[in-house]
Scaffold this active site. Structure first.
Site, PDB file in Angstrom:
ATOM      1  CG  LEU A  76      -2.068  -0.915   1.364  1.00  0.00           C
ATOM      2  CD1 LEU A  76      -2.869  -0.587   2.616  1.00  0.00           C
ATOM      3  CD2 LEU A  76      -2.964  -0.857   0.149  1.00  0.00           C
ATOM      4  CG  ASP A  77       0.654   4.116  -3.068  1.00  0.00           C
ATOM      5  OD1 ASP A  77       1.487   3.261  -3.415  1.00  0.00           O
ATOM      6  OD2 ASP A  77      -0.163   4.642  -3.851  1.00  0.00           O
ATOM      7  NE  ARG A  78       6.005   7.716   5.066  1.00  0.00           N
ATOM      8  CZ  ARG A  78       7.284   7.940   5.368  1.00  0.00           C
ATOM      9  NH1 ARG A  78       8.201   7.973   4.421  1.00  0.00           N
ATOM     10  NH2 ARG A  78       7.654   8.129   6.616  1.00  0.00           N
TER      11      ARG A  78
ATOM     12  NE  ARG B  60      -1.999   8.295  -4.345  1.00  0.00           N
ATOM     13  CZ  ARG B  60      -0.761   8.540  -3.894  1.00  0.00           C
ATOM     14  NH1 ARG B  60       0.047   7.540  -3.588  1.00  0.00           N
ATOM     15  NH2 ARG B  60      -0.347   9.782  -3.775  1.00  0.00           N
TER      16      ARG B  60
END
Length: 248
Positions: free
Chosen positions: A62-64, A165
């Site tokens: 998962l992205d930060r 996103r």
């Protein structure tokens, strides 16, 4: 005592699934900041009193700034099989995303082609195939509207970097707080309002003589008053509320 940046949702001899807070890296990057992988290795080492190096394999990322479910494998066999499950798309992933602009349709499937700039760590979205692009597909539906924002349920079909996103932004609906993809301002703690809400797959390691073990994990929302208001829009309805394979 410092708060842990995760909550354990499911754990057995082969798997460890956690609900990650926004803001912590899942694995190392050039910042050198502490990662979720490192923190969870320490957790396993301490809980099971393991000497030496702990094996913990990262199945996906998962992205930060994103919160929600992340799967780790505690054995090499589980890692190999979970990688295959994800590669064959034999896993159902559901995200929640908060956007300010209403999508063109209440529900739709988005198909785009993505190119990632590794230097900028940013994706460019195309409506047609271009050289070196990767096809990206997802479906979404609007769950409702609160505080002039819409809650979308998103089901990615492919697993491309920054896919949700960038595809939502390309549709004209950047995620709240995601300035990298066109939202007009950041929010506190540099988080964005994208949350890996549910995962469903068949357990990768069979038990002798036993049927397949379905795993359904559901991640509680971050401790955030803005997020929590959207719980009223959750319309999830399991057919059998007593199913013993739902983990929250």
């Amino acid at each position: 005592m410092k708060k842990k940046p995760y909550q354990v949702v499911y754990e057995d001899n082969h798997l460890l699934i956690v609900n990650k807070d926004p803001g912590i890296l899942v694995q190392g990057d050039r910042t050198g900041d502490t990662t979720l992988l490192d923190v969870l290795k320490d957790y396993v080492k301490e809980k099971y009193n393991k000497p030496g190096e702990v094996f913990l394999g990262l199945v996906h990322r998962l992205d930060r700034p994103v919160s929600g479910l992340v799967v780790f494998a505690r054995t090499s066999k589980a890692l190999e099989r979970m990688n295959e499950i994800f590669r064959k798309r034999q896993v159902q992933k559901t995200y929640w995303a908060v956007v300010r602009h209403k999508p063109p349709k209440d529900a739709d499937k988005l198909v785009n082609w993505l190119i990632k700039d590794e230097q900028k760590n940013q994706v460019t979205v195309y409506d047609y195939e271009v050289p070196n692009s990767q096809k990206a597909e997802l479906s979404y539906r609007i769950l409702g509207k609160i505080n002039e924002h819409y809650l979308l349920e998103v089901n990615p079909i492919t697993g491309r970097p920054h896919q949700i996103r960038s595809q939502l932004a390309h549709m004209g609906c950047p995620i709240r707080g995601d300035v990298k993809y066109g939202y007009d301002r950041a929010v506190s703690d540099k988080k964005i309002y994208l949350h890996a809400r549910r995962l469903y797959f068949i357990h990768p390691v069979k038990q002798a003589g036993a049927p397949d073990r379905p795993i359904i994990c559901k991640a509680g929302l971050p401790n955030d008053p803005f997020w929590e208001e959207f719980l009223d829009l959750d319309d999830e309805n399991y057919k059998d509320k007593n199913m013993d394979f739902i983990f929250e």
